[in-house]
Scaffold this motif. Structure first.
Motif, mmCIF file in Angstrom:
data_model
loop_
_atom_site.group_PDB
_atom_site.id
_atom_site.type_symbol
_atom_site.label_atom_id
_atom_site.label_comp_id
_atom_site.label_asym_id
_atom_site.label_seq_id
_atom_site.Cartn_x
_atom_site.Cartn_y
_atom_site.Cartn_z
ATOM 1 N N LEU A 185 0.842 -1.195 0.000
ATOM 2 C CA LEU A 185 0.000 0.000 0.000
ATOM 3 C C LEU A 185 0.879 1.247 0.000
ATOM 4 C CD1 LEU A 185 -2.705 -1.131 2.573
ATOM 5 C CD2 LEU A 185 -2.817 -1.233 0.071
ATOM 6 N N ASP A 186 0.564 2.192 -0.885
ATOM 7 C CA ASP A 186 1.348 3.430 -1.021
ATOM 8 C C ASP A 186 2.807 3.130 -1.346
ATOM 9 O OD1 ASP A 186 -1.019 4.696 -0.116
ATOM 10 O OD2 ASP A 186 -0.346 4.573 1.966
ATOM 11 N N GLY A 187 3.066 2.005 -2.032
ATOM 12 C CA GLY A 187 4.437 1.527 -2.104
ATOM 13 C C GLY A 187 5.166 1.645 -3.424
ATOM 14 N N PHE A 188 4.491 2.058 -4.539
ATOM 15 C CA PHE A 188 5.133 1.931 -5.837
ATOM 16 C C PHE A 188 5.095 3.239 -6.620
ATOM 17 C CE2 PHE A 188 3.954 -2.242 -4.464
ATOM 18 C CZ PHE A 188 5.073 -3.008 -4.773
ATOM 19 N N ASP A 189 6.230 3.549 -7.238
ATOM 20 C CA ASP A 189 6.351 4.774 -8.022
ATOM 21 C C ASP A 189 5.580 4.685 -9.339
ATOM 22 O OD1 ASP A 189 8.429 6.143 -6.303
ATOM 23 O OD2 ASP A 189 9.477 4.282 -6.775
ATOM 24 N N LEU A 190 5.431 3.482 -9.852
ATOM 25 C CA LEU A 190 4.628 3.254 -11.063
ATOM 26 C C LEU A 190 3.792 2.008 -10.852
ATOM 27 C CD1 LEU A 190 3.881 3.806 -14.058
ATOM 28 C CD2 LEU A 190 5.814 2.343 -14.694
ATOM 29 N N VAL A 191 2.497 2.123 -11.049
ATOM 30 C CA VAL A 191 1.589 0.973 -11.013
ATOM 31 C C VAL A 191 0.965 0.844 -12.388
ATOM 32 C CG1 VAL A 191 -0.519 0.002 -10.011
ATOM 33 C CG2 VAL A 191 1.128 1.192 -8.546
ATOM 34 N N LEU A 192 1.031 -0.356 -12.950
ATOM 35 C CA LEU A 192 0.456 -0.627 -14.264
ATOM 36 C C LEU A 192 -0.750 -1.534 -14.124
ATOM 37 C CD1 LEU A 192 0.463 -0.628 -17.398
ATOM 38 C CD2 LEU A 192 1.990 -2.621 -17.264
ATOM 39 N N GLU A 193 -1.896 -1.056 -14.573
ATOM 40 C CA GLU A 193 -3.118 -1.861 -14.684
ATOM 41 C C GLU A 193 -3.456 -1.950 -16.169
ATOM 42 O OE1 GLU A 193 -5.416 -3.861 -14.049
ATOM 43 O OE2 GLU A 193 -6.929 -3.155 -15.442
ATOM 44 N N SER A 194 -3.271 -3.126 -16.744
ATOM 45 C CA SER A 194 -3.462 -3.296 -18.187
ATOM 46 C C SER A 194 -4.440 -4.425 -18.475
ATOM 47 C CB SER A 194 -2.115 -3.584 -18.865
ATOM 48 O OG SER A 194 -2.279 -3.803 -20.252
ATOM 49 N N MET A 195 -5.658 -4.055 -18.900
ATOM 50 C CA MET A 195 -6.637 -5.007 -19.431
ATOM 51 C C MET A 195 -7.106 -6.032 -18.412
ATOM 52 S SD MET A 195 -6.608 -3.767 -22.559
ATOM 53 C CE MET A 195 -7.404 -4.932 -23.656
ATOM 54 N N ASN A 196 -7.158 -5.656 -17.137
ATOM 55 C CA ASN A 196 -7.556 -6.607 -16.099
ATOM 56 C C ASN A 196 -8.899 -6.300 -15.472
ATOM 57 O OD1 ASN A 196 -5.151 -8.493 -15.550
ATOM 58 N ND2 ASN A 196 -4.183 -6.486 -15.607
ATOM 59 N N VAL A 197 -9.088 -5.062 -15.011
ATOM 60 C CA VAL A 197 -10.315 -4.705 -14.294
ATOM 61 C C VAL A 197 -11.544 -5.002 -15.140
ATOM 62 C CG1 VAL A 197 -11.619 -2.717 -13.459
ATOM 63 C CG2 VAL A 197 -9.253 -3.045 -12.742
ATOM 64 N N GLN A 198 -11.416 -4.854 -16.452
ATOM 65 C CA GLN A 198 -12.556 -5.101 -17.333
ATOM 66 C C GLN A 198 -13.009 -6.558 -17.330
ATOM 67 O OE1 GLN A 198 -10.118 -3.660 -20.555
ATOM 68 N NE2 GLN A 198 -10.324 -5.608 -21.636
ATOM 69 N N ALA A 199 -12.221 -7.452 -16.760
ATOM 70 C CA ALA A 199 -12.614 -8.858 -16.674
ATOM 71 C C ALA A 199 -13.568 -9.133 -15.521
ATOM 72 C CB ALA A 199 -11.362 -9.737 -16.511
#
Length: 218
Positions: A123-137
């Motif tokens: 939590l609150d731990g990453f300088d870049l978070v990538l969410e690619s084509m997942n939530v839509q599932a």
């Protein structure tokens, strides 16, 4: 093997008690036995991620990245090559095991985890978070919980990059997947995250794609 194919989901349970993650774990397990093919299994990173990196030239030196729903690791490996200390997770143990095997010796740390119940240290731990084509599932009920959950992983001063299939507000779809409306995309700006850039892209197949960046103040 299309860039618009959905990746594996990040959370295993819906509000109704269904477990969409089980469907993906079965697919990955069948693929491991040679009885199925994972449609999004390819060697190169998602094209919209590769284009973003080529355009913006992010410097990963001394920075941490997290890949949500990593599958076999194609995007995670790309971020690692950009210099990010990269963690990648998936709800599917088989996907994670396969990613570790495929990328033996990789600096990426592959983990099995649930987006809705991540390790506290993330939590609150990453300088870049990538969410690619997942939530839509994910079905609507759990998708509403998953969208803000992604943002909670972004560190102060960090960036969330979202890549998703899109649809118009009046467009009906029978999922999965359920391409995201603009309102759903905008909902990633939860907590202190604010929109930085939103791109509406027409894919080669004529479909709509979103690529959006959200930033958290330092």
């Amino acid at each position: 093997m299309r860039d618009n194919a959905v990746n594996s989901p990040m959370s295993s349970r819906t509000a109704t008690g269904d477990e969409p993650g089980d469907r993906f774990e079965r697919l990955y397990a069948e693929a491991e036995r040679g009885a199925a093919v994972v449609p999004w299994d390819r060697d190169s990173p998602h094209s919209l991620l590769a284009e973003w990196a080529e355009r913006d030239r992010p410097d990963g030196a001394g920075r941490r990245a997290l890949v949500v729903g990593c599958g076999f690791g194609r995007d995670a490996e790309h971020l690692a090559r950009l210099g990010f200390a990269t963690v990648a997770f998936d709800i599917s143990p088989t996907a994670v095991r396969t990613a570790r095997r495929r990328h033996a010796g990789s600096p990426v740390r592959y983990e099995t985890a649930d987006l809705l119940d991540p390790p506290a240290a993330w939590l609150d731990g990453f300088d870049l978070v990538l969410e690619s084509m997942n939530v839509q599932a994910l079905p609507a009920g759990i998708r509403e919980r998953a969208i803000p959950a992604v943002g909670r992983l972004v560190a102060p001063g960090g960036t969330l990059l979202v890549i998703a299939a899109g649809r118009r507000d009046d467009e009906e779809v029978e999922g999965p997947p359920w391409p995201l409306t603009r309102a759903e995309l905008d909902a990633f700006a939860a907590g202190s995250l604010t929109p930085a850039r939103t791109e509406e892209i027409v894919a080669p197949d004529g479909g709509l794609r979103w690529r959006a960046e959200f930033r958290r103040p330092a």
